[in-house]
Write a protein that holds these residues in place. Structure first.
Motif, PDB file in Angstrom:
ATOM      1  N   ILE A   1      39.368  57.857  37.192  1.00 31.13           N
ATOM      2  CA  ILE A   1      40.477  57.301  37.975  1.00 31.13           C
ATOM      3  C   ILE A   1      39.972  56.171  38.865  1.00 31.13           C
ATOM      4  N   ARG A   2      38.859  56.406  39.565  1.00 33.87           N
ATOM      5  CA  ARG A   2      38.325  55.386  40.470  1.00 33.87           C
ATOM      6  C   ARG A   2      37.913  54.128  39.719  1.00 33.87           C
ATOM      7  N   LEU A   3      37.273  54.301  38.564  1.00 34.64           N
ATOM      8  CA  LEU A   3      36.827  53.139  37.794  1.00 34.64           C
ATOM      9  C   LEU A   3      37.998  52.312  37.273  1.00 34.64           C
ATOM     10  N   VAL A   4      38.967  52.959  36.659  1.00 37.66           N
ATOM     11  CA  VAL A   4      40.077  52.218  36.053  1.00 37.66           C
ATOM     12  C   VAL A   4      40.919  51.535  37.126  1.00 37.66           C
ATOM     13  N   ILE A   5      41.329  52.267  38.127  1.00 41.75           N
ATOM     14  CA  ILE A   5      42.194  51.674  39.146  1.00 41.75           C
ATOM     15  C   ILE A   5      41.409  50.712  40.029  1.00 41.75           C
ATOM     16  N   GLY A   6      40.229  51.125  40.463  1.00 35.00           N
ATOM     17  CA  GLY A   6      39.435  50.264  41.341  1.00 35.00           C
ATOM     18  C   GLY A   6      39.066  48.949  40.697  1.00 35.00           C
ATOM     19  N   LEU A   7      38.564  48.988  39.461  1.00 32.33           N
ATOM     20  CA  LEU A   7      38.166  47.746  38.795  1.00 32.33           C
ATOM     21  C   LEU A   7      39.372  46.868  38.452  1.00 32.33           C
ATOM     22  N   THR A   8      40.512  47.486  38.203  1.00 34.77           N
ATOM     23  CA  THR A   8      41.726  46.698  37.983  1.00 34.77           C
ATOM     24  C   THR A   8      42.072  45.904  39.238  1.00 34.77           C
ATOM     25  N   PHE A   9      41.960  46.539  40.402  1.00 36.77           N
ATOM     26  CA  PHE A   9      42.245  45.823  41.645  1.00 36.77           C
ATOM     27  C   PHE A   9      41.182  44.778  41.948  1.00 36.77           C
ATOM     28  N   VAL A  10      39.936  45.043  41.614  1.00 39.43           N
ATOM     29  CA  VAL A  10      38.897  44.028  41.754  1.00 39.43           C
ATOM     30  C   VAL A  10      39.288  42.800  40.927  1.00 39.43           C
ATOM     31  N   GLY A  11      39.729  43.038  39.702  1.00 37.04           N
ATOM     32  CA  GLY A  11      40.154  41.935  38.836  1.00 37.04           C
ATOM     33  C   GLY A  11      41.326  41.160  39.407  1.00 37.04           C
ATOM     34  N   HIS A  12      42.310  41.863  39.939  1.00 37.29           N
ATOM     35  CA  HIS A  12      43.464  41.186  40.531  1.00 37.29           C
ATOM     36  C   HIS A  12      43.036  40.347  41.734  1.00 37.29           C
ATOM     37  N   GLY A  13      42.142  40.893  42.542  1.00 35.60           N
ATOM     38  CA  GLY A  13      41.637  40.124  43.682  1.00 35.60           C
ATOM     39  C   GLY A  13      40.887  38.880  43.236  1.00 35.60           C
ATOM     40  N   ALA A  14      40.067  39.014  42.191  1.00 38.61           N
ATOM     41  CA  ALA A  14      39.312  37.869  41.667  1.00 38.61           C
ATOM     42  C   ALA A  14      40.249  36.816  41.072  1.00 38.61           C
ATOM     43  N   GLN A  15      41.373  37.247  40.508  1.00 41.34           N
ATOM     44  CA  GLN A  15      42.356  36.288  40.003  1.00 41.34           C
ATOM     45  C   GLN A  15      42.895  35.440  41.145  1.00 41.34           C
ATOM     46  N   LYS A  16      43.243  36.088  42.242  1.00 38.84           N
ATOM     47  CA  LYS A  16      43.820  35.369  43.383  1.00 38.84           C
ATOM     48  C   LYS A  16      42.780  34.522  44.109  1.00 38.84           C
ATOM     49  N   LEU A  17      41.580  35.054  44.292  1.00 37.81           N
ATOM     50  CA  LEU A  17      40.579  34.374  45.098  1.00 37.81           C
ATOM     51  C   LEU A  17      39.818  33.289  44.336  1.00 37.81           C
ATOM     52  N   PHE A  18      39.519  33.536  43.056  1.00 34.17           N
ATOM     53  CA  PHE A  18      38.624  32.647  42.314  1.00 34.17           C
ATOM     54  C   PHE A  18      39.240  32.063  41.043  1.00 34.17           C
ATOM     55  N   GLY A  19      40.431  32.520  40.676  1.00 35.23           N
ATOM     56  CA  GLY A  19      41.046  32.062  39.439  1.00 35.23           C
ATOM     57  C   GLY A  19      40.414  32.676  38.195  1.00 35.23           C
TER      58      GLY A  19
END
Length: 131
Positions: A9-27
């Motif tokens: 649960i932590r890996l799937v949800i956490g890494l998904t949010f990391v990805g969303h943050g990287a989309q917003k911050l770094f494209g």
């Protein structure tokens, strides 16, 4: 087995949010970066300074996702994710009702429930730092 389940649960949800943050911050990962995300936020009525709000959202997603993934300060990671999901419900999905097929807040609420549940249970034995 419960600790392994919490890890998944932590890996799937956490890494998904990391990805969303990287989309917003770094494209990254097909994201638009802070400038374009900021323009979109302004187009849906989040003014002034949509770019600043895009960066704030990106930081919440990236940091929240990282903390949640590694199981360190899991409660804080969950809180940052919950803030973002509540914001998504208020600003985008709430007006569309419950069901995701209609653009509603169903998925946001599921994510809130899962990260809140993990915050209450704890990250499990496969966390980077044990509470």
């Amino acid at each position: 087995m419960a600790a392994f389940g919490l890890l998944i649960i932590r890996l799937v949800i956490g890494l998904t949010f990391v990805g969303h943050g990287a989309q917003k911050l770094f494209g990254w990962f097909g994201g638009t970066g802070p400038s374009e995300t900021g323009k979109w936020l302004e187009s849906i009525g989040i003014r002034p300074a949509g770019t600043i709000w895009a960066v704030i959202a990106g930081v919440f997603e990236l940091v929240g996702g990282l903390l949640f993934t590694v199981g360190w300060l899991t409660w804080l990671g969950a809180a940052l994710i919950i803030v973002i999901m509540i914001d998504a419900i208020i600003t985008v999905h709430g007006k569309n009702g419950y069901w995701a097929q209609n653009g509603g807040f169903e998925y946001n609420l599921v994510l809130i429930a899962v990260v809140l549940g993990v915050a209450f249970i704890g990250p499990g034995q496969y966390a980077l730092f044990q509470p």
